[in-house]
Design a protein around this motif. Structure first.
Motif, PDB file in Angstrom:
ATOM      1  N   GLY A 194       9.554  -0.772   9.388  1.00 49.39           N
ATOM      2  CA  GLY A 194       8.252  -0.862   8.746  1.00 49.39           C
ATOM      3  C   GLY A 194       7.178  -1.209   9.738  1.00 49.39           C
ATOM      4  N   GLY A 195       5.945  -1.205   9.270  1.00 48.80           N
ATOM      5  CA  GLY A 195       4.829  -1.545  10.142  1.00 48.80           C
ATOM      6  C   GLY A 195       3.519  -1.084   9.556  1.00 48.80           C
ATOM      7  N   PRO A 196       2.433  -1.374  10.284  1.00 48.54           N
ATOM      8  CA  PRO A 196       1.114  -1.015   9.769  1.00 48.54           C
ATOM      9  C   PRO A 196       0.788   0.465   9.934  1.00 48.54           C
ATOM     10  CG  PRO A 196       0.890  -2.148  11.862  1.00 48.54           C
ATOM     11  CD  PRO A 196       2.352  -2.139  11.553  1.00 48.54           C
ATOM     12  N   ILE A 197       0.151   1.007   8.930  1.00 49.35           N
ATOM     13  CA  ILE A 197      -0.326   2.384   8.975  1.00 49.35           C
ATOM     14  C   ILE A 197      -1.855   2.353   9.077  1.00 49.35           C
ATOM     15  CG2 ILE A 197      -0.790   4.403   7.514  1.00 49.35           C
ATOM     16  CD1 ILE A 197       1.952   4.443   6.618  1.00 49.35           C
ATOM     17  N   THR A 198      -2.372   3.184   9.960  1.00 47.76           N
ATOM     18  CA  THR A 198      -3.826   3.357  10.003  1.00 47.76           C
ATOM     19  C   THR A 198      -4.130   4.843  10.121  1.00 47.76           C
ATOM     20  OG1 THR A 198      -3.849   3.075  12.408  1.00 47.76           O
ATOM     21  CG2 THR A 198      -4.313   1.120  11.078  1.00 47.76           C
ATOM     22  N   LEU A 199      -5.350   5.198   9.773  1.00 47.89           N
ATOM     23  CA  LEU A 199      -5.834   6.567   9.962  1.00 47.89           C
ATOM     24  C   LEU A 199      -7.084   6.509  10.827  1.00 47.89           C
ATOM     25  CD1 LEU A 199      -5.801   8.439   6.526  1.00 47.89           C
ATOM     26  CD2 LEU A 199      -4.391   8.894   8.529  1.00 47.89           C
ATOM     27  N   GLU A 200      -7.141   7.399  11.804  1.00 49.59           N
ATOM     28  CA  GLU A 200      -8.362   7.437  12.612  1.00 49.59           C
ATOM     29  C   GLU A 200      -9.498   8.026  11.787  1.00 49.59           C
ATOM     30  OE1 GLU A 200      -8.113   9.111  16.466  1.00 49.59           O
ATOM     31  OE2 GLU A 200      -6.379   7.878  17.033  1.00 49.59           O
ATOM     32  N   ASP A 201     -10.692   7.599  12.085  1.00 47.96           N
ATOM     33  CA  ASP A 201     -11.890   8.088  11.398  1.00 47.96           C
ATOM     34  C   ASP A 201     -11.767   7.943   9.878  1.00 47.96           C
ATOM     35  OD1 ASP A 201     -12.757   8.881  13.913  1.00 47.96           O
ATOM     36  OD2 ASP A 201     -11.813  10.852  13.687  1.00 47.96           O
ATOM     37  N   SER A 202     -11.218   6.814   9.474  1.00 48.30           N
ATOM     38  CA  SER A 202     -11.062   6.595   8.029  1.00 48.30           C
ATOM     39  C   SER A 202     -11.460   5.170   7.698  1.00 48.30           C
ATOM     40  CB  SER A 202      -9.612   6.834   7.617  1.00 48.30           C
ATOM     41  OG  SER A 202      -9.407   6.382   6.304  1.00 48.30           O
ATOM     42  N   THR A 203     -11.966   5.005   6.499  1.00 52.84           N
ATOM     43  CA  THR A 203     -12.345   3.655   6.073  1.00 52.84           C
ATOM     44  C   THR A 203     -11.142   2.917   5.481  1.00 52.84           C
ATOM     45  OG1 THR A 203     -12.972   4.570   3.951  1.00 52.84           O
ATOM     46  CG2 THR A 203     -14.737   4.289   5.574  1.00 52.84           C
ATOM     47  N   LEU A 204      -9.996   3.602   5.431  1.00 54.70           N
ATOM     48  CA  LEU A 204      -8.797   2.982   4.838  1.00 54.70           C
ATOM     49  C   LEU A 204      -8.393   1.756   5.643  1.00 54.70           C
ATOM     50  CD1 LEU A 204      -6.418   3.572   2.702  1.00 54.70           C
ATOM     51  CD2 LEU A 204      -5.156   4.309   4.720  1.00 54.70           C
ATOM     52  N   ARG A 205      -8.187   0.672   4.957  1.00 54.68           N
ATOM     53  CA  ARG A 205      -7.765  -0.549   5.650  1.00 54.68           C
ATOM     54  C   ARG A 205      -6.287  -0.432   6.018  1.00 54.68           C
ATOM     55  NH1 ARG A 205      -9.637  -5.684   2.308  1.00 54.68           N
ATOM     56  NH2 ARG A 205      -8.754  -6.701   4.139  1.00 54.68           N
ATOM     57  N   PRO A 206      -5.877  -0.876   7.209  1.00 59.54           N
ATOM     58  CA  PRO A 206      -4.460  -0.815   7.590  1.00 59.54           C
ATOM     59  C   PRO A 206      -3.606  -1.562   6.561  1.00 59.54           C
ATOM     60  CG  PRO A 206      -5.808  -1.508   9.441  1.00 59.54           C
ATOM     61  CD  PRO A 206      -6.691  -1.535   8.236  1.00 59.54           C
ATOM     62  N   TYR A 207      -2.454  -1.033   6.304  1.00 60.47           N
ATOM     63  CA  TYR A 207      -1.538  -1.736   5.399  1.00 60.47           C
ATOM     64  C   TYR A 207      -0.097  -1.527   5.890  1.00 60.47           C
ATOM     65  CZ  TYR A 207      -0.216   2.726   3.226  1.00 60.47           C
ATOM     66  OH  TYR A 207       0.259   3.975   3.021  1.00 60.47           O
ATOM     67  N   THR A 208       0.781  -2.418   5.476  1.00 63.22           N
ATOM     68  CA  THR A 208       2.174  -2.347   5.921  1.00 63.22           C
ATOM     69  C   THR A 208       2.949  -1.373   5.047  1.00 63.22           C
ATOM     70  OG1 THR A 208       2.081  -4.625   6.668  1.00 63.22           O
ATOM     71  CG2 THR A 208       4.271  -3.677   6.344  1.00 63.22           C
ATOM     72  N   ALA A 209       3.599  -0.439   5.726  1.00 66.31           N
ATOM     73  CA  ALA A 209       4.396   0.558   4.998  1.00 66.31           C
ATOM     74  C   ALA A 209       5.880   0.314   5.270  1.00 66.31           C
ATOM     75  CB  ALA A 209       4.010   1.964   5.440  1.00 66.31           C
ATOM     76  N   GLN A 210       6.691   0.609   4.247  1.00 63.05           N
ATOM     77  CA  GLN A 210       8.143   0.561   4.410  1.00 63.05           C
ATOM     78  C   GLN A 210       8.575   1.919   4.981  1.00 63.05           C
ATOM     79  OE1 GLN A 210      10.291  -1.965   3.658  1.00 63.05           O
ATOM     80  NE2 GLN A 210       8.531  -3.276   3.139  1.00 63.05           N
ATOM     81  N   ALA A 211       9.341   1.858   6.085  1.00 66.56           N
ATOM     82  CA  ALA A 211       9.777   3.110   6.717  1.00 66.56           C
ATOM     83  C   ALA A 211      11.297   3.200   6.722  1.00 66.56           C
ATOM     84  CB  ALA A 211       9.257   3.178   8.145  1.00 66.56           C
ATOM     85  N   ARG A 212      11.766   4.409   6.749  1.00 66.65           N
ATOM     86  CA  ARG A 212      13.210   4.635   6.925  1.00 66.65           C
ATOM     87  C   ARG A 212      13.350   5.471   8.188  1.00 66.65           C
ATOM     88  NH1 ARG A 212      17.960   3.425   4.864  1.00 66.65           N
ATOM     89  NH2 ARG A 212      16.671   1.849   3.869  1.00 66.65           N
ATOM     90  N   VAL A 213      14.033   4.880   9.169  1.00 71.09           N
ATOM     91  CA  VAL A 213      14.326   5.611  10.398  1.00 71.09           C
ATOM     92  C   VAL A 213      15.634   6.340  10.138  1.00 71.09           C
ATOM     93  CG1 VAL A 213      14.742   5.410  12.871  1.00 71.09           C
ATOM     94  CG2 VAL A 213      13.214   3.799  11.736  1.00 71.09           C
ATOM     95  N   THR A 214      15.596   7.652  10.205  1.00 68.10           N
ATOM     96  CA  THR A 214      16.757   8.409   9.723  1.00 68.10           C
ATOM     97  C   THR A 214      16.929   9.739  10.460  1.00 68.10           C
ATOM     98  OG1 THR A 214      17.710   9.458   7.761  1.00 68.10           O
ATOM     99  CG2 THR A 214      15.317   9.402   7.862  1.00 68.10           C
ATOM    100  N   SER A 215      18.148  10.221  10.424  1.00 65.86           N
ATOM    101  CA  SER A 215      18.376  11.563  10.943  1.00 65.86           C
ATOM    102  C   SER A 215      17.891  12.576   9.890  1.00 65.86           C
ATOM    103  CB  SER A 215      19.855  11.767  11.283  1.00 65.86           C
ATOM    104  OG  SER A 215      20.664  11.431  10.188  1.00 65.86           O
ATOM    105  N   ARG A 216      17.693  13.821  10.309  1.00 64.96           N
ATOM    106  CA  ARG A 216      16.964  14.791   9.484  1.00 64.96           C
ATOM    107  C   ARG A 216      17.672  15.200   8.195  1.00 64.96           C
ATOM    108  NH1 ARG A 216      17.979  20.424  10.129  1.00 64.96           N
ATOM    109  NH2 ARG A 216      15.755  20.883  10.056  1.00 64.96           N
TER     110      ARG A 216
END
Lengths: 437, 233
Positions: free
Chosen positions: A104-126
């Motif tokens: 997991g970790g913070p997600i941000t978007l460039e050129d966006s007003t969206l505030r960074p937030y912590t996302a749950q991620a799954r590191v996985t094979s395809r």
């Protein structure tokens, strides 16, 4: 006659509203308590992968302490080491295979007003998406090379895509995750199986991933799992590479084997792999591995444990107490109607007709109790959701099957409660009441 | 129509055995109107309950319409009771929260008639007792005499061949009692066999035949009178 009996039952309920209300309440409270715990247990023991139960397997390898087995019912670690996962991924026997863990970790978007937030991620094979039947809304998964090489691609779930890109097709767009830029290659439907059968190491009922990251990024990003890491011996870890090569288990591994022959070949492959590792001084315990179907995996992991089952029995015992009360109330109600029953007998009602009439009345009381019991169950589940602060949200809810079960349980209970009173009234000598009316 | 031979009925508690009927024999012919009299506790109601298949005798033989009823199951007895016997009680025994229509409907439901046939019979029987306009009323909204007429309508709706009346005028004033008695006589003229228990000697005399029950045994008053007259002569 059943329609006639129902109309008589409704008339009888209206005639003694307080007594009827007490009986309905007794059954409703019993059913409400029982269905609250039964619903929880039912939802907790649901197998979200039931459709593929015959072909999916959680893989366990016993690389544990030679002197002491892993401390769980399977006596093998739940997860495998990173280096074993990499080795197993090289096999071409399974239809699909997945090595994965939580991150997991913070997600941000460039050129966006969206505030960074912590996302749950799954590191996985395809193969994750194909193996677990997670369908794509846009795009697809990353290329196969991303399982072994650093490819900064990401798959979003629908809710995340909604949040970041207002639900538009975001394939080709870029997001920043943990400070690194990732290109969106696909958007999948939200997939939150409950219980989280594919990952029972990080909260059985928590939500699953918001985004999916390729497995080949470990070394570049020095990814540390957000899940459990377990080991059985002290190891000298001085670099990230040391960690990847250690006997620590932190990777979950699943395979899809579509036939018995394929499974046999994979078992042979695992046997050969372990023997090979043994020859290199690893896997000191007797040769053992696990291939568990999702249904078996849920049982092994004790998603529904002994305490939960005990709670089931206690709630059913409470229902029994309520039923005993209902029996007494029904008996009182039916015997009050004995003079009317005497008249009906004189006019041609057989004992079995009188018995059926009163059993139908019990069933009507049960139906009313069941409907109110559903409301009490919903209230009970809402209370559990409140007390668990979100953790039980996915299981503390009622589906149609459980609602129908509640009504079924209530009617069955009331019929059982009505058996003796209905039998008693059907055996009454009518002539006693005909003279005394 | 009704043939009882050496019927016995006793009730037993832990310490006492009471003989309600002893060697009770009686024959009632088709179309007869028989009144039954006797002191309280003599066994009149027990006789009526056995005749109406509400109780089973301890011993003896009972043939109803030529059929031996001693070995019938409860279902068979109920069916026979529903089809062939009509009851009229002293206390009317109407179900208080059912309308007149629904009260009369009760035996027809157990008979298995369809809705159309039930309605036809109910309307006809209400008309026979002169209460067609009161079909939707509850029993409590009627006088005692009217309630008894409803009870008679209920008994008639099934078109029974055999009517058992247990003191049908016992709760009525003399005017009402006379009306009910005239109604019973009228019904008897249509061919229905009637056995009526009564304490009223005037009513008893209006029957074709009066039997008296004393200490659980029957004596046919008409036959007794005939025997007395023969002895005097």
């Amino acid at each position: 006659m059943i329609g006639y009996y129902i109309s008589l039952a409704l008339r009888s309920l209206r005639r003694t509203p307080i007594l009827s209300a007490l009986m309905v309440a007794a059954i409703a409270v019993g059913v409400g308590a029982a269905m609250t715990t039964l619903t929880l247990n039912y939802m907790m023991s649901r197998n979200a992968l039931a459709d593929k139960d015959d072909v999916l397997y959680a893989v366990q390898l016993d690389n544990w302490d030679p002197h002491e087995a892993a401390d769980n019912p399977s006596e093998m670690p739940w997860e495998i080491t990173y280096k074993d996962a990499i080795s197993l991924l090289r096999s071409d026997i399974p239809t699909y295979h997945v090595a994965m863990h939580r991150w997991g970790g913070p997600i941000t978007l460039e050129d966006s007003t969206l505030r960074p937030y912590t996302a749950q991620a799954r590191v996985t094979s395809r193969d994750f998406f194909a193996l677990f039947d997670v369908s794509f809304v846009y795009g697809g998964t990353w290329a196969g090379e991303a399982d072994n090489n650093a490819v900064f691609q990401v798959v979003l779930n629908k809710s995340t895509n909604e949040k970041l890109f207002n639900g538009e097709n975001s394939v080709g767009r870029t997001i920043n995750f943990n400070g690194a830029p990732f290109t969106v290659v696909g958007v999948v439907e939200d997939w939150h199986p409950s219980p989280k059968v594919h990952d029972l190491n990080n909260g059985d009922f928590m939500k699953s991933a918001d985004i999916y990251i390729p497995f080949g990024l470990h070394r570049v990003l020095e990814i540390q799992t957000w899940g459990n890491t377990n080991g059985w011996k002290p190891e000298k870890i001085e670099s990230y590479e040391d960690g990847l090569g250690a006997e620590y288990v932190w990777v979950q591994y699943w395979v899809q084997l579509d036939s018995a022959e394929q499974r046999q070949r994979y078992e042979d492959f695992l046997t050969g792999f372990i023997q090979e590792q043994k020859s290199q001084g690893r896997f000191p315990r007797p040769l053992k591995f696990g291939l568990s179907k999702p249904s078996e995996w849920l049982v092994l992991n004790e998603v529904v444990d002994g305490d939960d089952r005990m709670l089931n029995w206690l709630s059913l015992a409470f229902l029994l107490v309520c039923l005993v009360n209902a029996v007494a109330l029904l008996l009182a109600k039916f015997l009050r109607k004995a003079p009317e029953t005497g008249v009906r007998r004189a006019l041609g009602a057989s004992r079995s007709a009188v018995f059926s009439q009163h059993l139908v009345e019990s069933g009507c009381i049960g139906l009313a109790g069941g409907l109110i019991g559903i409301l009490l169950t919903l209230a009970g589940l809402a209370l559990i959701r409140q007390l668990s602060m979100g953790y039980m949200d996915s299981v503390a809810s009622m589906d149609w099957l459980m609602m129908l079960s509640a009504i079924g349980l209530a009617i069955l209970s009331s019929l059982l409660a009505g058996l003796y009173p209905a039998w008693r009234i059907s055996r009454t000598n009518p002539s006693i009441y005909l003279k005394t009316q | 129509m009704l043939k009882m031979h050496n019927i016995r009925k006793s009730y037993r508690t832990d310490t006492i055995e009471t003989h309600a009927l002893r060697d009770f024999s009686l024959e009632v012919n088709e179309g007869e109107f028989v009144s039954v009299t006797g002191p309280s506790g003599s066994g009149k109601t027990t006789f009526l309950n056995i005749a109406g298949l509400l109780e089973t005798p301890t011993g003896g033989q009972y043939l109803l319409d030529g059929q031996e009823v001693g070995n019938l199951s409860d279902r068979e007895r109920s069916h026979l009771r529903n089809e062939k016997i009509g009851f009229i009680f002293q206390g009317f025994n109407l179900i208080p929260d059912l309308s007149l229509f629904d009260n009369i409907d009760v035996p027809l439901r157990y008979r298995g008639f369809n809705a159309k046939e039930r309605r036809r019979r109910i309307e006809k029987s209400l008309e026979q007792v002169g209460l067609s306009a009161r079909a939707k009323h509850l029993p409590a909204q009627l006088s005692g005499g009217q309630q008894q007429r409803v009870a008679i309508a209920r008994a008639l709706a099934g078109e029974p061949r055999f009517l058992l009346a247990d003191e049908p005028t016992g709760n009525l004033d003399s005017l009402m009692a006379r009306q009910v008695m005239e109604l019973l006589e009228f019904i008897n003229q249509w061919g229905t066999t009637i056995v009526m228990v009564t304490h009223d000697p005037d009513l008893a005399r209006r029957a074709h035949r009066n039997i008296q029950i004393v200490d659980g045994q029957v004596s046919d008053l008409r036959q007794n009178i005939a025997a007395d007259e023969a002895a005097i002569a």
